[in-house]
Enzyme design. Structure first.
Site, PDB file in Angstrom:
ATOM      1  CD  GLU A   1      25.430  -9.535 -32.234  1.00 43.89           C
ATOM      2  OE1 GLU A   1      24.538  -9.936 -31.458  1.00 43.89           O
ATOM      3  OE2 GLU A   1      25.292  -9.539 -33.456  1.00 43.89           O
TER       4      GLU A   1
ATOM      5  CD  GLU B   1      24.251 -14.542 -31.482  1.00 41.97           C
ATOM      6  OE1 GLU B   1      25.298 -15.227 -31.570  1.00 41.97           O
ATOM      7  OE2 GLU B   1      24.277 -13.318 -31.286  1.00 41.97           O
TER       8      GLU B   1
ATOM      9  N   GLY C   1      24.099 -10.763 -28.391  1.00 35.59           N
ATOM     10  CA  GLY C   1      23.943  -9.312 -28.441  1.00 35.59           C
ATOM     11  C   GLY C   1      24.820  -8.589 -27.429  1.00 35.59           C
TER      12      GLY C   1
ATOM     13  CB  ALA D   1      19.014 -10.410 -28.241  1.00 34.00           C
TER      14      ALA D   1
HETATM   15  N1  CAA Z   1      17.582 -13.769 -22.680  1.00 29.55           N
HETATM   16  C1  CAA Z   1      16.648 -13.853 -21.697  1.00 29.55           C
HETATM   17  N2  CAA Z   1      16.912 -14.314 -20.465  1.00 29.55           N
HETATM   18  C2  CAA Z   1      18.169 -14.727 -20.209  1.00 29.55           C
HETATM   19  C3  CAA Z   1      19.192 -14.663 -21.169  1.00 29.55           C
HETATM   20  C4  CAA Z   1      18.864 -14.141 -22.454  1.00 29.55           C
HETATM   21  N3  CAA Z   1      19.759 -14.010 -23.444  1.00 29.55           N
HETATM   22  N4  CAA Z   1      20.325 -15.140 -20.640  1.00 29.55           N
HETATM   23  C5  CAA Z   1      20.034 -15.473 -19.368  1.00 29.55           C
HETATM   24  N5  CAA Z   1      18.729 -15.225 -19.108  1.00 29.55           N
HETATM   25  C6  CAA Z   1      17.997 -15.470 -17.864  1.00 29.55           C
HETATM   26  C7  CAA Z   1      17.750 -16.946 -17.649  1.00 29.55           C
HETATM   27  O1  CAA Z   1      16.625 -17.378 -18.390  1.00 29.55           O
HETATM   28  C8  CAA Z   1      17.554 -17.001 -16.161  1.00 29.55           C
HETATM   29  O2  CAA Z   1      16.237 -16.573 -15.858  1.00 29.55           O
HETATM   30  P1  CAA Z   1      15.291 -17.438 -14.858  1.00 29.55           P
HETATM   31  O3  CAA Z   1      16.000 -17.330 -13.528  1.00 29.55           O
HETATM   32  O4  CAA Z   1      13.997 -16.707 -14.928  1.00 29.55           O
HETATM   33  O5  CAA Z   1      15.290 -18.827 -15.386  1.00 29.55           O
HETATM   34  C9  CAA Z   1      18.505 -15.937 -15.641  1.00 29.55           C
HETATM   35  O6  CAA Z   1      18.794 -15.090 -16.758  1.00 29.55           O
HETATM   36  C10 CAA Z   1      19.828 -16.515 -15.160  1.00 29.55           C
HETATM   37  O7  CAA Z   1      20.384 -17.302 -16.203  1.00 29.55           O
HETATM   38  P2  CAA Z   1      20.848 -18.812 -16.020  1.00 29.55           P
HETATM   39  O8  CAA Z   1      20.056 -19.489 -14.940  1.00 29.55           O
HETATM   40  O9  CAA Z   1      20.830 -19.474 -17.362  1.00 29.55           O
HETATM   41  O10 CAA Z   1      22.345 -18.587 -15.510  1.00 29.55           O
HETATM   42  P3  CAA Z   1      23.569 -19.598 -15.661  1.00 29.55           P
HETATM   43  O11 CAA Z   1      24.646 -19.040 -14.795  1.00 29.55           O
HETATM   44  O12 CAA Z   1      23.145 -20.998 -15.410  1.00 29.55           O
HETATM   45  O13 CAA Z   1      24.024 -19.515 -17.202  1.00 29.55           O
HETATM   46  C11 CAA Z   1      24.526 -18.370 -19.265  1.00 29.55           C
HETATM   47  C12 CAA Z   1      24.539 -18.316 -17.722  1.00 29.55           C
HETATM   48  C13 CAA Z   1      25.523 -19.432 -19.767  1.00 29.55           C
HETATM   49  C14 CAA Z   1      24.961 -17.004 -19.783  1.00 29.55           C
HETATM   50  C15 CAA Z   1      23.098 -18.717 -19.760  1.00 29.55           C
HETATM   51  O14 CAA Z   1      22.160 -17.852 -19.121  1.00 29.55           O
HETATM   52  C16 CAA Z   1      22.897 -18.592 -21.236  1.00 29.55           C
HETATM   53  O15 CAA Z   1      23.348 -19.450 -22.004  1.00 29.55           O
HETATM   54  N6  CAA Z   1      22.199 -17.514 -21.692  1.00 29.55           N
HETATM   55  C17 CAA Z   1      21.841 -17.319 -23.081  1.00 29.55           C
HETATM   56  C18 CAA Z   1      23.055 -16.919 -23.903  1.00 29.55           C
HETATM   57  C19 CAA Z   1      22.645 -16.752 -25.349  1.00 29.55           C
HETATM   58  O16 CAA Z   1      22.246 -17.668 -26.027  1.00 29.55           O
HETATM   59  N7  CAA Z   1      22.772 -15.512 -25.872  1.00 29.55           N
HETATM   60  C20 CAA Z   1      22.427 -15.185 -27.237  1.00 29.55           C
HETATM   61  C21 CAA Z   1      21.008 -14.673 -27.297  1.00 29.55           C
HETATM   62  S1  CAA Z   1      20.420 -14.448 -28.953  1.00 29.55           S
HETATM   63  C22 CAA Z   1      21.078 -12.989 -29.459  1.00 29.55           C
HETATM   64  O17 CAA Z   1      21.796 -12.332 -28.750  1.00 29.55           O
HETATM   65  C23 CAA Z   1      20.692 -12.563 -30.867  1.00 29.55           C
HETATM   66  C24 CAA Z   1      21.499 -11.452 -31.395  1.00 29.55           C
HETATM   67  O18 CAA Z   1      22.591 -11.595 -31.867  1.00 29.55           O
HETATM   68  C25 CAA Z   1      20.997 -10.124 -31.476  1.00 29.55           C
END
Ligand code: CAA
Length: 258
Positions: free
Chosen positions: A112, A132, A109, A66
């Protein structure tokens, strides 16, 4: 179809290929993505010319979750009051099959969403996780429930509590994905699999999907009864007569969807 802002939709004969397209955010799922997916899948479901869909992302990410930036400022009233994420349940009401073709990250998400599809084909680069807890929250689109049903309590609990990712090989061993495919071939293989499904008699496809899903909602006895009644019902279709005649006459069936 060109109205979508966050997805690309392509029709390949009887297969609808939907590609998540927010590369700047690793396909993070915001409200626009949900609106676009609901509209595209409703169109797909209503179109008699379409038999199966494939949902995919990019080589790097199916979807990284998400959209954290969209959720960051939200409070309990906004989340609970609007029943945030409940709209995703509508995707699971799509009656025709949807295959998730997952390469790269399917996190939160994203994992999911893949599990809401009817089955997952994974590239050898796929990584699944429910991270999460690291954000001090939890899955919110059904992940704790669908992951536990897919891989059992031990792995689901470990993944939800630690945020550990599962690679494609582990996901296949655990039963989360049906097959692992070399990344370069993923989308073509998924479309080919979807075309196989789309070439079957349409009512039989709907019935098969409905009865497998019933296995997750009913007791065994109720599920077996449900299956048998749907099976009996298929004997009221013209395609059943055609399918069995075609077998006996050693020719392909020609379906009418009746
Ligand atoms: N939401 C918003 N933006 C996101 C994102 C997310 N879930 N995941 C990645 N991005 C964005 C980053 O912020 C980044 O943007 P900027 O260039 O503007 O900074 C861009 O995508 C590229 O990401 P990274 O620089 O972080 O890329 P990376 O290769 O270094 O890492 C990754 C990749 C390990 C997937 C890392 O992006 C990450 O950990 N993302 C979040 C994963 C996460 O926590 N997901 C769960 C979200 S909560 C949820 O999903 C709730 C639910 O159940 C409904």
């Amino acid at each position: 179809m060109s109205d979508y802002q966050t997805i690309l939709v392509e029709r390949r004969e009887r297969v609808t290929l939907v590609t998540l397209n927010r590369p700047e955010a690793l396909n993070a799922l915001n409200a626009q993505v949900l609106d676009d997916l609901l509209a595209a899948l409703a169109d797909f479901d209503a179109d008699d010319g379409q038999g199966c869909a494939v949902l995919t992302g990019s080589a790097k990410a199916f979807a990284a979750g998400a959209d954290i930036k969209e959720m960051q400022a939200m409070d309990f009233a906004a989340m609970y009051g609007r029943n945030h994420f409940s709209g995703y349940e509508r995707l699971t009401q799509t009656r025709k099959p949807i295959i998730a073709a997952v390469a790269g990250y399917a996190l939160g998400g994203g994992c999911e969403l893949a599990m809401m599809c009817d089955f997952i084909l994974a590239a050898d680069t796929a990584k699944f996780g429910q991270p999460e807890v690291k954000l001090a929250v939890s899955p919110g689109m059904g992940g704790s429930q669908r992951l536990a049903r897919a891989v059992g309590k031990a792995k689901a609990m470990e993944m939800c509590l630690t945020g550990r990712m599962m690679d494609a090989a582990e996901a296949e061993r655990a039963g989360l994905v049906s097959r692992v495919i070399p990344a370069a071939d993923l989308v073509e293989e998924a479309v080919k699999t979807a075309a196989t499904i789309a070439a079957m008699a349409p009512l039989a496809v709907l019935a098969n999907k409905e009865m497998v899903n019933a296995a997750f909602e009913t007791t065994l006895a109720q599920g077996v009864q449900f299956e048998r009644r749907l099976f009996h019902g298929l004997f009221g279709t013209a395609d059943q007569s055609e399918g069995m005649a075609a077998f006996v006459e050693k020719r392909p069936g020609a379906w009418t969807g009746r």
